[in-house]
Design a protein around this motif. Structure first.
Motif, PDB file in Angstrom:
ATOM      1  N   CYS A  55      31.144  36.947  34.095  1.00 48.59           N
ATOM      2  CA  CYS A  55      32.048  37.924  33.510  1.00 48.59           C
ATOM      3  C   CYS A  55      31.268  39.238  33.374  1.00 48.59           C
ATOM      4  CB  CYS A  55      32.510  37.437  32.140  1.00 48.59           C
ATOM      5  SG  CYS A  55      33.438  38.669  31.221  1.00 48.59           S
ATOM      6  N   THR A  57      31.653  41.631  31.459  1.00 45.67           N
ATOM      7  CA  THR A  57      31.548  42.097  30.080  1.00 45.67           C
ATOM      8  C   THR A  57      30.542  41.282  29.270  1.00 45.67           C
ATOM      9  OG1 THR A  57      33.869  42.694  30.254  1.00 45.67           O
ATOM     10  CG2 THR A  57      32.915  42.708  28.046  1.00 45.67           C
ATOM     11  N   CYS A  58      30.720  39.949  29.252  1.00 39.02           N
ATOM     12  CA  CYS A  58      29.900  39.148  28.335  1.00 39.02           C
ATOM     13  C   CYS A  58      28.885  38.250  29.038  1.00 39.02           C
ATOM     14  CB  CYS A  58      30.794  38.300  27.440  1.00 39.02           C
ATOM     15  SG  CYS A  58      31.596  36.946  28.329  1.00 39.02           S
ATOM     16  N   CYS A  69      36.279  36.784  31.909  1.00 36.24           N
ATOM     17  CA  CYS A  69      36.375  35.414  31.414  1.00 36.24           C
ATOM     18  C   CYS A  69      37.571  35.266  30.466  1.00 36.24           C
ATOM     19  CB  CYS A  69      35.082  35.020  30.703  1.00 36.24           C
ATOM     20  SG  CYS A  69      34.917  35.775  29.082  1.00 36.24           S
ATOM     21  N   CYS A  72      37.091  37.260  27.018  1.00 37.36           N
ATOM     22  CA  CYS A  72      37.225  38.719  27.093  1.00 37.36           C
ATOM     23  C   CYS A  72      38.661  39.130  27.409  1.00 37.36           C
ATOM     24  CB  CYS A  72      36.275  39.294  28.130  1.00 37.36           C
ATOM     25  SG  CYS A  72      34.554  39.174  27.639  1.00 37.36           S
TER      26      CYS A  72
HETATM   27 ZN   LIG Z   1      33.620  37.681  29.126  1.00 32.75          ZN
END
Ligand SMILES: [Zn+2]
Length: 199
Positions: A55, A57-58, A69, A72
């Motif tokens: 992902c 972002t995370c 994901c 998120c």
């Molecule tokens: Zn994520």
């Protein structure tokens, strides 16, 4: 005495986490006796992992076809409260406790020699950029969800130094997790208590 095919298998599988040469040898002999279609199924399970990526972002693994994901993507998760964790398995344990309604950032493990790794520094820079994209340009809370041990202290102190301007609060997990303990192996009830009693 051992054919080179098996030696090669043992050499490669010994590099995997939790598998030493003994386990790899046992695995090699076990797999040798399996029917071809079962071996093919196993091989497919390995290559299928190629369609999984991180992902953006995370850094949790996600399906290659999805942009981010499931956490998120979920509009009910609080983007202003971010739990900073070392390993994806920590995330799974925290999710099982059901007491974190925010989002995550997976930083990677702190090296045993006791310094913040290059990967962790890179991920923390990405986290700063992510926070600056929040509507308030500041997080409400960063929860440093690392084990109460020397390496956890080190990472926490580094984050506390770096993120003062990026969040209203920086907390650590509260009591409940044994000193020297690991998040991954903490039972959900203990983790819930620790999440509720953040420091
Ligand atoms: Zn994520």
């Amino acid at each position: 005495m051992i054919p080179s095919t098996i030696r090669n298998f043992i050499e490669i599988f010994s590099r995997l986490p939790g598998i030493g040469p003994r386990a790899a040898t046992r695995l090699a002999f076990y797999l040798t006796e399996l029917p071809t279609h079962t071996k093919e199924e196993l091989a497919r399970a390995f290559t299928n992992l190629d369609s999984v990526d991180l992902c953006p972002t995370c850094k949790l693994i996600k399906d290659g076809a999805q942009a981010s994901c499931a956490i998120c993507k979920n509009p009910t998760r609080n983007k202003n409260v971010i739990a900073l964790i070392e390993k994806p398995t920590d995330l799974l344990t925290i999710e099982k406790s059901g007491h974190h309604k925010g989002t995550y950032m997976i930083l990677g493990e702190t090296p045993q020699r006791g310094m913040v790794s290059e990967l962790q520094k890179k991920r923390l820079e990405e986290l700063k950029a992510r926070i600056q994209n929040l509507p308030e340009k500041k997080a409400t809370e960063l929860i440093v969800a690392v084990g109460p041990n020397t390496l956890g202290d080190l990472l926490y102190e580094h984050i506390a130094r770096e993120f003062g301007d990026y969040t209203q609060a920086i907390t650590r997990l509260g009591r409940g997790i044994p000193t020297g303990g690991e998040i991954e192996f903490t039972d959900p009830e203990t983790l819930r208590d620790a999440l509720q009693r953040r420091l």
